[in-house]
Design a protein around this motif. Structure first.
Motif, mmCIF file in Angstrom:
data_model
loop_
_atom_site.group_PDB
_atom_site.id
_atom_site.type_symbol
_atom_site.label_atom_id
_atom_site.label_comp_id
_atom_site.label_asym_id
_atom_site.label_seq_id
_atom_site.Cartn_x
_atom_site.Cartn_y
_atom_site.Cartn_z
ATOM 1 N N THR A 1 4.101 4.684 -6.818
ATOM 2 C CA THR A 1 4.839 3.674 -7.574
ATOM 3 C C THR A 1 3.912 2.506 -7.863
ATOM 4 O OG1 THR A 1 6.802 4.240 -6.343
ATOM 5 C CG2 THR A 1 6.881 2.202 -7.581
ATOM 6 N N ASP B 1 0.841 -1.199 0.000
ATOM 7 C CA ASP B 1 0.000 0.000 0.000
ATOM 8 C C ASP B 1 0.875 1.248 0.000
ATOM 9 O OD1 ASP B 1 -2.375 -1.343 -0.042
ATOM 10 O OD2 ASP B 1 -2.609 -1.383 2.139
ATOM 11 N N ALA B 2 1.972 1.182 0.756
ATOM 12 C CA ALA B 2 2.860 2.339 0.832
ATOM 13 C C ALA B 2 3.450 2.649 -0.541
ATOM 14 C CB ALA B 2 3.976 2.087 1.847
ATOM 15 N N LEU B 3 3.852 1.622 -1.264
ATOM 16 C CA LEU B 3 4.380 1.839 -2.616
ATOM 17 C C LEU B 3 3.328 2.514 -3.479
ATOM 18 C CD1 LEU B 3 6.272 -1.386 -3.702
ATOM 19 C CD2 LEU B 3 7.172 0.922 -3.554
ATOM 20 N N ASN B 4 2.106 1.972 -3.403
ATOM 21 C CA ASN B 4 1.009 2.552 -4.167
ATOM 22 C C ASN B 4 0.795 4.019 -3.837
ATOM 23 O OD1 ASN B 4 -0.461 1.194 -6.145
ATOM 24 N ND2 ASN B 4 -1.149 -0.300 -4.640
ATOM 25 N N THR B 5 0.792 4.326 -2.532
ATOM 26 C CA THR B 5 0.519 5.700 -2.153
ATOM 27 C C THR B 5 1.693 6.613 -2.473
ATOM 28 O OG1 THR B 5 1.286 5.244 0.053
ATOM 29 C CG2 THR B 5 -1.044 5.090 -0.298
ATOM 30 N N LEU B 6 2.877 6.046 -2.571
ATOM 31 C CA LEU B 6 4.019 6.884 -2.948
ATOM 32 C C LEU B 6 4.076 7.037 -4.466
ATOM 33 C CD1 LEU B 6 6.651 5.562 -0.437
ATOM 34 C CD2 LEU B 6 5.680 7.844 -0.482
ATOM 35 N N PRO C 1 3.415 -1.119 -7.841
ATOM 36 C CA PRO C 1 4.156 -2.234 -7.248
ATOM 37 C C PRO C 1 4.555 -3.282 -8.286
ATOM 38 C CG PRO C 1 2.152 -1.804 -6.007
ATOM 39 C CD PRO C 1 2.082 -0.959 -7.231
#
Lengths: 297, 266
Positions: free
Chosen positions: B134, B127-132, B136
């Motif tokens: 990027t 989720d963090a990758l998505n919100t940053l 995944p």
């Protein structure tokens, strides 16, 4: 984002202060007959001052969402520029789901989610990635990439979305780590697994704000932390709002810190918004559920 | 009631199959699109390829030895012990090299990928990758797929060579065949299979098409199951096990069909 002028807007303030002189830096609750004199004036920090220009940054309009069973029904609230809206509610009421809707990790069945006036519901995957760059998200578990050092974690959004060179990235990472009261030289080369829970959360905040987003989202920022660390994190969120006038949406069940940092409270109960307004007004609500939820706070 | 439950389950299966193919297609499509995560690719090539070297060498070497040993018994009944080199070569290059390398990589690398992506999922890092901002798939799946497409064929070649050397060890020590004879039969086998495009031995085509496909299968299955991990740390264990089971079975099934097709085409 530029700093907004701090004078209270005469068109707004008189509504909130019907019989008081506007006082810069303080918002005073309207008098309440049931309360003693000393509680009539509720001092709050300048962070909670209503923003002069009420530009809605985040709008959630009549959103409904169901998976196997309904999770949200007809949920509406909005956050104006520079405001901190705290979504409170019991566990399992779909609070975190709201953040996923804002990030467009989920799409509502009905209703609209607007960021900067733009409806993000129908965006393509790549457009959604762009909207997400306006936001910084702080996860409940901090969600640091555990294969990367603290430095690389905070630098991650910069490497992804900016053309900054190595020196500029390092300067920015140091600045953000200092902002969250960590010593850059000490922590930068450490791995997330070596940090304590509170430190990890602070690194998470630093990473969330690295790209200078206009909106910060926090998922249970204080859960699982001791009271002192809770206070530190709450203070940090307020500092972010105060110094950088970031619009924040916080999901929390910690009513104490919510009241400290929130300019607006949205109470989620039984899949709906049971209350949306200022914390002061919330205390005055003559509602049994709200009363129970506040628990005398 | 029971029928609708069955219906839902079937829909669920078809849906996850579709999801799997979307993920695979995307991950391969992203190979050619910016941004390129070159550093991640190199890192994964190390994890998938270099770190698997020991087990691949051991697997190949001992398989070659046991092949020579077993076939020599059978060949002796026809008085054809001298052809042990041909048998070992054909079996290693066409079948056992690719399949065993594939199975070893599925066990070692597939499980690792599923566990890593699975724990990233349950600790919100995906989720963090998505919100940053990027994707995944681009950041995590594509580098692994690319690394596997390069390294699994390389590992297969290494397993083949190790196996043929293992055959030589048995041939010269146990069967008393001179190495020169062994190596001549090895070459005979490669040449006798015929050549495609004039210079490429058919055996090599068989032996190198497979690892490409196996590499892609292992990594996409591992990534798909890892990224769709549910249910905390327990779910990570489930994904890991399923990855090894599913990719191993897929390797064996698809190996049959590739062989069938290649035999028909070449």
């Amino acid at each position: 984002m530029s700093e907004k002028p701090s004078e209270p807007d005469p068109s707004i303030v008189p509504e909130i202060l019907p019989d008081e002189e506007p006082v810069t830096g303080k918002v005073v609750r309207p008098p309440d007959e049931n309360l003693g004199d000393d509680r009539r004036k509720l001092e709050r920090g300048p962070a909670q001052k209503p923003h002069p220009e009420a530009t809605p940054v985040v709008q959630v309009e009549n959103v409904s969402l169901a998976f196997d069973e309904p999770i949200l029904e007809d949920v509406s609230f909005q956050a104006n520029e520079g405001e901190t809206v705290v979504v409170v509610g019991e566990s399992g009421t779909g609070k975190s789901t709201i953040l996923k809707l804002l990030l467009r990790l989920l799409v509502p069945d009905k209703g609209a989610v607007l960021v900067d006036g733009q409806d993000i519901v129908d965006l393509s995957f790549n457009e959604a990635l762009k909207v997400r760059q306006k936001m910084g998200m702080v996860f409940q578990s901090a969600a640091l990439f555990d294969s990367l050092t603290v430095f690389e974690n905070v630098a991650y959004p910069l490497r992804e979305h900016t053309e900054l060179n190595e020196e500029e990235i390092e300067a920015r990472v140091r600045e953000k780590l200092e902002f969250v009261d960590l010593e850059p030289d000490k922590v930068m080369s450490q791995m997330p697994a070596e940090l304590s829970g509170g430190m990890r959360k602070r690194v998470g905040i630093a990473r969330g704000m690295a790209n200078n987003p206009e909106i910060m989202l926090y998922d249970e920022p204080t859960s699982g932390l001791d009271p002192l660390t809770t206070a530190t994190i709450t203070h940090l969120i307020m500092k972010l709002q105060k110094e950088l006038s970031v619009t924040s949406i916080v999901v929390s069940h910690d009513i104490r810190s919510s009241f400290r940092m929130g300019t607006k409270i949205a109470l989620l109960a039984d899949r709906r918004i049971a209350y949306f307004g200022t914390p002061e007004d919330m205390r005055k609500q003559d509602d049994e559920y709200i009363g129970r939820f506040l628990g005398g706070y | 009631m029971r029928l609708s439950g069955f219906n839902d389950a079937a829909k669920q299966k078809v849906f996850s199959l579709q999801e799997y193919f979307v993920l695979s297609a995307k991950s391969i499509g992203f190979i050619f699109r910016r941004p390129f995560y070159t550093q991640d690719v190199v890192q994964q090539m190390d994890a998938i390829g270099v770190q698997s070297l020991t087990i691949i060498l051991l697997t190949g070497f001992f398989t070659g030895m046991v092949l020579a040993l077993q076939t020599s018994v059978q060949l002796a009944t026809f008085g054809a012990t001298m052809y042990v080199g041909r048998l070992v070569t054909a079996t290693m290059i066409r079948e056992l090299g690719p399949v065993l390398a594939g199975l070893m990589v599925a066990g070692r690398v597939g499980s690792g990928i599923a566990a890593q992506l699975g724990s990233m999922r349950v600790t919100e890092q995906i989720d963090a990758l998505n919100t940053l901002g990027t994707d995944p798939i681009k950041k995590l799946v594509t580098p692994r797929v690319l690394a596997a497409l390069i390294m699994v064929p390389v590992l297969t070649i290494i397993a083949d060579v190790a196996g043929i050397f293992g055959g030589n060890v048995i041939a010269s020590t146990y069967l008393g065949l001179p190495p020169s004879l062994y190596w001549r039969t090895v070459w005979e086998q490669i040449a006798s299979g015929g050549f495609t495009l004039r210079y490429i031995p058919v055996d090599f085509v068989h032996g190198l098409v497979k690892p490409f496909v196996f590499g892609a299968i292992i990594v996409t299955v591992a990534c798909y199951l890892g990224l769709n991990t549910k249910g905390g740390t327990e779910g990570v264990g489930v994904s890991t096990t399923r990855t090894v089971v599913v990719s191993s079975i897929m390797i064996l099934i698809i190996d049959y069909f590739i062989t069938q097709i290649l035999l028909a085409v070449l």
